[in-house]
Scaffold this motif. Sequence first.
Motif, short mmCIF file in Angstrom:
data_model
loop_
_atom_site.label_atom_id
_atom_site.label_comp_id
_atom_site.label_asym_id
_atom_site.label_seq_id
_atom_site.Cartn_x
_atom_site.Cartn_y
_atom_site.Cartn_z
N UNK A 39 18.57 3.15 -11.74
CA UNK A 39 18.78 2.11 -10.72
C UNK A 39 17.69 2.28 -9.67
N UNK A 40 16.47 1.86 -10.03
CA UNK A 40 15.30 2.22 -9.22
C UNK A 40 14.43 1.02 -8.87
N UNK A 41 13.70 1.19 -7.79
CA UNK A 41 12.62 0.28 -7.40
C UNK A 41 11.47 1.18 -6.96
N UNK A 42 10.28 0.61 -6.85
CA UNK A 42 9.13 1.42 -6.45
C UNK A 42 8.28 0.68 -5.43
N UNK A 43 7.63 1.45 -4.58
CA UNK A 43 6.72 0.91 -3.57
C UNK A 43 5.45 1.74 -3.59
N UNK A 44 4.31 1.07 -3.69
CA UNK A 44 3.03 1.78 -3.78
C UNK A 44 2.19 1.62 -2.53
N UNK A 45 1.74 2.73 -1.98
CA UNK A 45 0.86 2.70 -0.81
C UNK A 45 -0.58 2.45 -1.27
N UNK A 46 -1.34 1.75 -0.44
CA UNK A 46 -2.76 1.51 -0.76
C UNK A 46 -3.50 2.85 -0.84
N UNK A 47 -4.33 2.99 -1.85
CA UNK A 47 -5.13 4.21 -2.00
C UNK A 47 -6.37 4.10 -1.13
N UNK A 48 -6.65 5.10 -0.29
CA UNK A 48 -7.86 5.04 0.56
C UNK A 48 -9.11 4.80 -0.28
N UNK A 49 -10.01 3.96 0.22
CA UNK A 49 -11.19 3.55 -0.55
C UNK A 49 -12.04 4.74 -0.99
N UNK A 50 -12.14 5.76 -0.17
CA UNK A 50 -12.99 6.90 -0.49
C UNK A 50 -12.59 7.65 -1.74
N UNK A 51 -11.32 7.58 -2.12
CA UNK A 51 -10.86 8.30 -3.32
C UNK A 51 -10.24 7.35 -4.34
N UNK A 52 -10.34 6.03 -4.09
CA UNK A 52 -9.62 5.06 -4.92
C UNK A 52 -10.02 5.13 -6.39
N UNK B 62 1.85 -3.04 -8.82
CA UNK B 62 3.02 -3.07 -9.69
C UNK B 62 4.28 -2.59 -8.97
N UNK B 63 4.41 -2.95 -7.71
CA UNK B 63 5.67 -2.66 -7.02
C UNK B 63 6.80 -3.44 -7.67
N UNK B 64 8.01 -2.90 -7.58
CA UNK B 64 9.17 -3.64 -8.05
C UNK B 64 10.03 -4.03 -6.87
N UNK B 65 10.57 -5.22 -6.92
CA UNK B 65 11.34 -5.77 -5.81
C UNK B 65 12.55 -4.88 -5.52
N UNK B 66 12.71 -4.55 -4.25
CA UNK B 66 13.84 -3.72 -3.84
C UNK B 66 15.18 -4.37 -4.17
N UNK B 67 15.17 -5.70 -4.35
CA UNK B 67 16.41 -6.41 -4.66
C UNK B 67 16.94 -6.08 -6.04
N UNK B 68 16.10 -5.47 -6.88
CA UNK B 68 16.55 -5.11 -8.22
C UNK B 68 17.53 -3.94 -8.18
N UNK B 69 17.53 -3.19 -7.07
CA UNK B 69 18.45 -2.07 -6.94
C UNK B 69 19.87 -2.59 -6.73
N UNK B 70 20.76 -2.13 -7.56
CA UNK B 70 22.17 -2.54 -7.45
C UNK B 70 22.85 -1.69 -6.39
#
Length: 262
Positions: free
Chosen positions: A229-242, A94-102
């Motif tokens: 005025x925000x966007x978000x970026x999500x890092x992959x969660x390591x499999x061991x604790x996902x 559910x990342x949001x596109x950085x282009x949405x930031x004004x």
Amino acid sequence: MLRTTLAQLALLLIGVFLFVDSTYLMAQNNFSFGVTLPFGISIFLICAGLKWHPLHAWLRQKETRKRLWVAGWSIAALWLTSVAAFFYFIQAGHDTDIKRVQGSVKSIVVLGAGSDHCGTTPTLAARLDLGYLWAQQFPAARVIVSGGQDFGEQCTEAQVMGDYLIAKGLPASRILREDRSTNTYENFIFSKQLMTQNGIHTHDGLLIVTSDFHSVRSRQIALKAGFDNIASAGADTPLGVRYNSWLREYFSFIKGWLLGEY
């Protein structure tokens, strides 16, 4: 008889798997709800599997016990269905596109994820690595590392996070350390205060860097905290604790809704 044996074996196998998984994580000082709940469930399942025949002999003594047993498993099945639906929702990303930031991104907030003896956990390192990549994309943006002191730790997450980014090559002058927060809402409230002190406003472009499972809730909490005025970026969660992290997030979603955090 075969059906009974298979059911008993299934309980034992699931119980042992959950027990090993949760015990391993707790040995690494991870006592989050997504770990302790499976541990409790594993104890119940192992005991139910080992005491299968005495347990069912006891249940057969009274019709009320049998009905409560069936009702309990029915409720458990409904709950597991809701957890599975939530996991399906979370894994979609559910990342949001950085282009949405004004305008340009003026700040990057990297949310803490727990430290380990004043070092980074795999989840925290994944967030910081992603934050570093985005910091290179926006060289004028200030990077706020947000996280207070975990139980039993001698340092704050912000200290650990800042040192990690500096070791990767990010100039110390770009880093702001928010070291008081104990939850996601405080992450944004205290970060906002720090940003205001440094001439960054809530309407300036903000990029939230967190884990993939945390993107939706963190974005909603940021809006509640006053950022618009925000966007978000999500890092992959390591499999061991996902999956433990996803389970914890399941309850955090419910708690946040009940407490009106978004």
